[in-house]
Scaffold this motif. Sequence first.
Motif, PDB file in Angstrom:
ATOM      1  N   MET A  78      33.932  67.277  28.506  1.00  0.00           N
ATOM      2  CA  MET A  78      33.835  67.332  27.049  1.00  0.00           C
ATOM      3  C   MET A  78      32.997  68.530  26.606  1.00  0.00           C
ATOM      4  O   MET A  78      33.330  69.204  25.626  1.00  0.00           O
ATOM      5  CB  MET A  78      33.231  66.029  26.517  1.00  0.00           C
ATOM      6  N   ALA A  79      31.927  68.797  27.336  1.00  0.00           N
ATOM      7  CA  ALA A  79      31.076  69.933  26.998  1.00  0.00           C
ATOM      8  C   ALA A  79      31.838  71.248  27.154  1.00  0.00           C
ATOM      9  O   ALA A  79      31.772  72.124  26.290  1.00  0.00           O
ATOM     10  CB  ALA A  79      29.831  69.932  27.882  1.00  0.00           C
ATOM     11  N   TYR A  80      32.573  71.370  28.247  1.00  0.00           N
ATOM     12  CA  TYR A  80      33.344  72.591  28.460  1.00  0.00           C
ATOM     13  C   TYR A  80      34.403  72.756  27.369  1.00  0.00           C
ATOM     14  O   TYR A  80      34.616  73.861  26.858  1.00  0.00           O
ATOM     15  CB  TYR A  80      33.980  72.568  29.842  1.00  0.00           C
ATOM     16  N   ALA A  81      35.030  71.675  26.986  1.00  0.00           N
ATOM     17  CA  ALA A  81      36.020  71.736  25.912  1.00  0.00           C
ATOM     18  C   ALA A  81      35.368  72.173  24.602  1.00  0.00           C
ATOM     19  O   ALA A  81      35.905  73.024  23.886  1.00  0.00           O
ATOM     20  CB  ALA A  81      36.705  70.374  25.750  1.00  0.00           C
ATOM     21  N   GLN A  82      34.213  71.601  24.291  1.00  0.00           N
ATOM     22  CA  GLN A  82      33.516  71.981  23.057  1.00  0.00           C
ATOM     23  C   GLN A  82      33.111  73.463  23.088  1.00  0.00           C
ATOM     24  O   GLN A  82      33.183  74.147  22.072  1.00  0.00           O
ATOM     25  CB  GLN A  82      32.294  71.090  22.829  1.00  0.00           C
ATOM     26  N   LEU A  83      32.697  73.919  24.253  1.00  0.00           N
ATOM     27  CA  LEU A  83      32.346  75.327  24.389  1.00  0.00           C
ATOM     28  C   LEU A  83      33.559  76.204  24.116  1.00  0.00           C
ATOM     29  O   LEU A  83      33.476  77.195  23.392  1.00  0.00           O
ATOM     30  CB  LEU A  83      31.795  75.597  25.794  1.00  0.00           C
ATOM     31  N   ARG A  84      34.702  75.829  24.688  1.00  0.00           N
ATOM     32  CA  ARG A  84      35.935  76.593  24.478  1.00  0.00           C
ATOM     33  C   ARG A  84      36.395  76.558  23.022  1.00  0.00           C
ATOM     34  O   ARG A  84      37.046  77.477  22.548  1.00  0.00           O
ATOM     35  CB  ARG A  84      37.048  76.066  25.376  1.00  0.00           C
ATOM     36  N   LEU A  85      36.045  75.474  22.308  1.00  0.00           N
ATOM     37  CA  LEU A  85      36.392  75.357  20.891  1.00  0.00           C
ATOM     38  C   LEU A  85      35.393  76.089  19.997  1.00  0.00           C
ATOM     39  O   LEU A  85      35.577  76.149  18.794  1.00  0.00           O
ATOM     40  CB  LEU A  85      36.477  73.883  20.487  1.00  0.00           C
ATOM     41  N   ALA A  91      28.316  71.534  22.656  1.00  0.00           N
ATOM     42  CA  ALA A  91      28.523  71.692  24.099  1.00  0.00           C
ATOM     43  C   ALA A  91      27.196  71.610  24.845  1.00  0.00           C
ATOM     44  O   ALA A  91      27.100  70.940  25.881  1.00  0.00           O
ATOM     45  CB  ALA A  91      29.208  73.024  24.392  1.00  0.00           C
ATOM     46  N   THR A  92      26.185  72.268  24.331  1.00  0.00           N
ATOM     47  CA  THR A  92      24.879  72.253  24.975  1.00  0.00           C
ATOM     48  C   THR A  92      24.316  70.834  25.048  1.00  0.00           C
ATOM     49  O   THR A  92      23.799  70.410  26.080  1.00  0.00           O
ATOM     50  CB  THR A  92      23.889  73.170  24.230  1.00  0.00           C
ATOM     51  N   ALA A  93      24.446  70.089  23.959  1.00  0.00           N
ATOM     52  CA  ALA A  93      23.960  68.707  23.945  1.00  0.00           C
ATOM     53  C   ALA A  93      24.721  67.860  24.971  1.00  0.00           C
ATOM     54  O   ALA A  93      24.116  67.042  25.684  1.00  0.00           O
ATOM     55  CB  ALA A  93      24.103  68.113  22.550  1.00  0.00           C
ATOM     56  N   LEU A  94      26.025  68.061  25.084  1.00  0.00           N
ATOM     57  CA  LEU A  94      26.811  67.309  26.059  1.00  0.00           C
ATOM     58  C   LEU A  94      26.454  67.701  27.491  1.00  0.00           C
ATOM     59  O   LEU A  94      26.396  66.840  28.371  1.00  0.00           O
ATOM     60  CB  LEU A  94      28.307  67.514  25.805  1.00  0.00           C
ATOM     61  N   TYR A  95      26.229  68.995  27.730  1.00  0.00           N
ATOM     62  CA  TYR A  95      25.807  69.422  29.070  1.00  0.00           C
ATOM     63  C   TYR A  95      24.478  68.771  29.448  1.00  0.00           C
ATOM     64  O   TYR A  95      24.297  68.306  30.567  1.00  0.00           O
ATOM     65  CB  TYR A  95      25.683  70.944  29.158  1.00  0.00           C
ATOM     66  N   LYS A  96      23.545  68.738  28.507  1.00  0.00           N
ATOM     67  CA  LYS A  96      22.249  68.104  28.777  1.00  0.00           C
ATOM     68  C   LYS A  96      22.427  66.617  29.090  1.00  0.00           C
ATOM     69  O   LYS A  96      21.790  66.081  29.996  1.00  0.00           O
ATOM     70  CB  LYS A  96      21.300  68.290  27.588  1.00  0.00           C
ATOM     71  N   ALA A 117      27.063  71.979  34.891  1.00  0.00           N
ATOM     72  CA  ALA A 117      26.446  71.810  33.581  1.00  0.00           C
ATOM     73  C   ALA A 117      25.416  72.899  33.307  1.00  0.00           C
ATOM     74  O   ALA A 117      25.338  73.422  32.199  1.00  0.00           O
ATOM     75  CB  ALA A 117      25.798  70.435  33.476  1.00  0.00           C
ATOM     76  N   VAL A 118      24.644  73.262  34.311  1.00  0.00           N
ATOM     77  CA  VAL A 118      23.658  74.335  34.127  1.00  0.00           C
ATOM     78  C   VAL A 118      24.367  75.654  33.830  1.00  0.00           C
ATOM     79  O   VAL A 118      23.972  76.395  32.935  1.00  0.00           O
ATOM     80  CB  VAL A 118      22.733  74.450  35.358  1.00  0.00           C
ATOM     81  N   ARG A 119      25.454  75.930  34.575  1.00  0.00           N
ATOM     82  CA  ARG A 119      26.231  77.143  34.280  1.00  0.00           C
ATOM     83  C   ARG A 119      26.766  77.083  32.853  1.00  0.00           C
ATOM     84  O   ARG A 119      26.750  78.070  32.135  1.00  0.00           O
ATOM     85  CB  ARG A 119      27.394  77.286  35.264  1.00  0.00           C
ATOM     86  N   GLY A 120      27.232  75.921  32.443  1.00  0.00           N
ATOM     87  CA  GLY A 120      27.750  75.777  31.088  1.00  0.00           C
ATOM     88  C   GLY A 120      26.690  76.037  30.044  1.00  0.00           C
ATOM     89  O   GLY A 120      26.944  76.688  29.034  1.00  0.00           O
ATOM     90  N   MET A 121      25.488  75.539  30.294  1.00  0.00           N
ATOM     91  CA  MET A 121      24.409  75.786  29.338  1.00  0.00           C
ATOM     92  C   MET A 121      24.036  77.259  29.320  1.00  0.00           C
ATOM     93  O   MET A 121      23.718  77.804  28.270  1.00  0.00           O
ATOM     94  CB  MET A 121      23.200  74.913  29.668  1.00  0.00           C
ATOM     95  N   ASN A 122      24.116  77.919  30.452  1.00  0.00           N
ATOM     96  CA  ASN A 122      23.818  79.352  30.492  1.00  0.00           C
ATOM     97  C   ASN A 122      24.886  80.158  29.772  1.00  0.00           C
ATOM     98  O   ASN A 122      24.618  81.255  29.302  1.00  0.00           O
ATOM     99  CB  ASN A 122      23.680  79.838  31.937  1.00  0.00           C
ATOM    100  N   LEU A 123      26.092  79.627  29.671  1.00  0.00           N
ATOM    101  CA  LEU A 123      27.158  80.311  28.942  1.00  0.00           C
ATOM    102  C   LEU A 123      26.849  80.414  27.463  1.00  0.00           C
ATOM    103  O   LEU A 123      27.373  81.271  26.787  1.00  0.00           O
ATOM    104  CB  LEU A 123      28.485  79.583  29.132  1.00  0.00           C
ATOM    105  N   ARG A 124      25.970  79.545  26.995  1.00  0.00           N
ATOM    106  CA  ARG A 124      25.628  79.581  25.579  1.00  0.00           C
ATOM    107  C   ARG A 124      25.150  80.961  25.179  1.00  0.00           C
ATOM    108  O   ARG A 124      25.506  81.464  24.119  1.00  0.00           O
ATOM    109  CB  ARG A 124      24.546  78.531  25.290  1.00  0.00           C
ATOM    110  N   THR A 125      24.378  81.614  26.020  1.00  0.00           N
ATOM    111  CA  THR A 125      23.856  82.921  25.680  1.00  0.00           C
ATOM    112  C   THR A 125      24.917  84.004  25.753  1.00  0.00           C
ATOM    113  O   THR A 125      24.825  85.014  25.082  1.00  0.00           O
ATOM    114  CB  THR A 125      22.672  83.301  26.592  1.00  0.00           C
TER     115      THR A 125
END
Length: 130
Positions: A78-85, A91-96, A117-125
């Motif tokens: 779900m976090a990855y999907a939110q990031l892609r959207l 997405a960050t909240a879901l990764y956490k 999940a950590v990689r996903g959170m790092n994608l935020r930047t």
Amino acid sequence: AYYRLSNFRRAIVFGERLYNSVRETEDLVSQCNALSTLAWSHLALGHVRIARDLAEQLLGIAQDQDDRNYESNSLNAMAYAQLRLGNVDHATALYKQAIQVALASSDTWNEGVLPAAVRGMNLRTSYDAW
């Protein structure tokens, strides 16, 4: 690239067949397995909204069954999907949340969720670079 895409398409066909054969049964592990396969395969093919919906369905079953493995897996999808959207904060909240669930689990199967999940959170930047 085509070879990989065809593998994901085959995984979707497999996941749909599996899910259709078990969705009316009480075999919740197989239901979770099918939904996880479908969600991640749809994500790989760029079907983000479909994947998000499947991951939400997976989350509901996992939480009902108190299955931490599939719960963290679904939160990660779900976090990855939110990031892609483009919903980076969501997405960050879901990764956490996925990390918290994975850490609460004593099963080593969940260890794969943590780096993802950590990689996903790092994608935020770096998301703006997409």
